[in-house]
Design an enzyme around this catalytic site. Structure first.
Site, PDB file in Angstrom:
ATOM      1  N   ARG A   1       8.477  42.024 -50.399  1.00  0.00           N
ATOM      2  CA  ARG A   1       9.954  42.034 -50.945  1.00  0.00           C
ATOM      3  C   ARG A   1      10.769  41.012 -50.787  1.00  0.00           C
ATOM      4  NH1 ARG A   1       7.420  46.919 -50.291  1.00  0.00           N
ATOM      5  NH2 ARG A   1       7.871  48.577 -51.482  1.00  0.00           N
TER       6      ARG A   1
ATOM      7  N   PHE B   1       1.059  42.134 -55.006  1.00  0.00           N
ATOM      8  CA  PHE B   1       1.979  41.217 -54.675  1.00  0.00           C
ATOM      9  C   PHE B   1       3.478  41.623 -54.410  1.00  0.00           C
ATOM     10  CE2 PHE B   1       1.106  36.331 -55.567  1.00  0.00           C
ATOM     11  CZ  PHE B   1       2.231  35.921 -54.999  1.00  0.00           C
TER      12      PHE B   1
ATOM     13  N   ARG C   1      -2.404  37.740 -46.871  1.00  0.00           N
ATOM     14  CA  ARG C   1      -3.329  37.751 -47.955  1.00  0.00           C
ATOM     15  C   ARG C   1      -4.310  36.725 -47.876  1.00  0.00           C
ATOM     16  NH1 ARG C   1      -2.680  42.821 -50.023  1.00  0.00           N
ATOM     17  NH2 ARG C   1      -0.392  43.193 -50.154  1.00  0.00           N
TER      18      ARG C   1
ATOM     19  N   ARG D   1       6.822  45.781 -72.929  1.00  0.00           N
ATOM     20  CA  ARG D   1       7.845  46.545 -73.880  1.00  0.00           C
ATOM     21  C   ARG D   1       8.473  45.585 -74.875  1.00  0.00           C
ATOM     22  NH1 ARG D   1      12.746  49.214 -71.234  1.00  0.00           N
ATOM     23  NH2 ARG D   1      12.802  50.323 -73.184  1.00  0.00           N
TER      24      ARG D   1
END
Length: 239
Positions: free
Chosen positions: A88, A84, A193, A98
Site C-alpha cells: 500500500r 502487488f 518479493r 470497463r
C-alpha cells in the site's frame, strides 16, 4: 483489436520517470542537524557521504529514503497485480476492462518455471516439474485461455457491456499499470518479493512477481547505487 491470441512467459518493466538519487538521501538526512543550511547539500557528492547512507540504513533511519520517486510501467498477468497491490506504499493506476477491450495476451509458465510445491505453508520449496507436467500446464493453459477469450469476444459482439463480458477472463490475462514509489517503499517490496540466500529475513515470493521485482531492482540500483549497496550489505532489510 486483433483476435489473435498471444502467449508469453516474461514481464515488462520500464522506468518511465524518476527523481531519485543518492544525494536525495544525504540532504534529507542532514536537515536534522544543519537545518536550512542543508539545502547546500542538494547538489552534494554522495560518494563523500557513503558512510552516512550506510549509517542510516544500518540503524534503520528510514525517512531520508522517502525523498525520491520512481514511476514504473508494468505489464504482467492480473494475478501478479493482485499480489502487488498488497503493498500500500505504492500508488497504482491500472488499465480498466470497463473502458477498453482487453487484448488477448496470456501468461504461460516457461520451461524454467518450477511447478511442484513440497512442504508445508511457511516452510516449503518448489522443485522442477516433469516434462509431462510442463506439457500439461502449457497445453491446458493455452486451451483454457482460447476458450475464455472466445467467450469474451462473443459477448462483446452480442452487445454485452465490457464490464460484464470480462467476467469470463482468467487471472493469467496480461494487464498494465503505472506504479509509483519512493526508495524506502521499493526496498520493502524487494525484501518481500525477491529471494536471496543472504537476506536477513528470507522470503519466498511467487516467481512471477519476483520477475517483476528483479527488473525494478535493476533500474533502481542504477539510479541509487550507494543506497542499493547499503541495502544489500544490511541483509536486504528495509529501513
Amino acid at each position: 483489436m486483433t483476435d489473435e491470441i498471444r502467449f508469453r512467459g516474461d514481464m515488462t518493466v520500464e522506468l518511465v520517470k524518476h527523481a531519485a538519487s543518492d544525494a536525495d538521501v544525504v540532504w534529507a538526512a542532514r536537515v536534522s542537524t544543519k537545518g536550512e543550511s542543508s539545502l547546500a547539500d542538494v547538489e552534494a557528492d554522495p560518494e563523500r557521504s557513503r558512510g552516512l547512507i550506510n549509517f542510516l540504513m544500518r540503524d534503520r533511519h528510514g525517512t531520508p529514503f522517502e525523498h525520491s520517486t520512481m514511476t514504473f510501467y508494468v505489464r504482467a498477468p492480473i494475478f501478479v497485480f493482485r499480489e502487488f497491490m498488497r503493498h500500500r506504499t505504492f500508488s497504482y493506476n491500472e488499465e480498466s476492462g470497463r473502458y477498453r477491450e482487453l487484448a488477448p495476451e496470456f501468461y504461460v509458465p516457461g520451461p524454467s518455471r518450477k511447478l511442484v510445491q513440497q512442504g508445508k505453508p511457511g516452510k516449503y520449496e518448489f522443485v522442477e516439474g516433469t516434462p509431462e507436467q510442463h506439457k500439461l500446464v502449457s497445453e491446458s493453459t493455452r486451451e483454457a485461455c482460447r476458450q475464455a477469450y472466445a467467450a469474451y469476444r462473443e459477448m462483446l459482439e452480442a452487445g454485452v457491456a465490457r464490464e460484464v463480458a470480462r467476467t469470463v477472463l482468467p487471472v493469467g490475462l496480461y494487464s498494465s499499470m503505472y506504479a509509483t514509489c519512493n526508495a524506502r517503499a521499493l526496498m520493502n517490496f524487494l525484501s518481500l518479493r525477491t529471494r536471496r540466500d543472504d537476506s536477513k529475513f528470507p522470503s519466498f515470493p511467487q516467481r512471477e512477481i519476483e520477475m517483476v521485482a528483479e527488473e525494478m531492482e535493476r533500474e533502481w540500483a542504477a539510479l541509487m547505487p550507494l543506497t542499493h549497496a547499503a541495502f544489500e550489505a544490511g541483509g536486504r532489510v528495509a529501513p
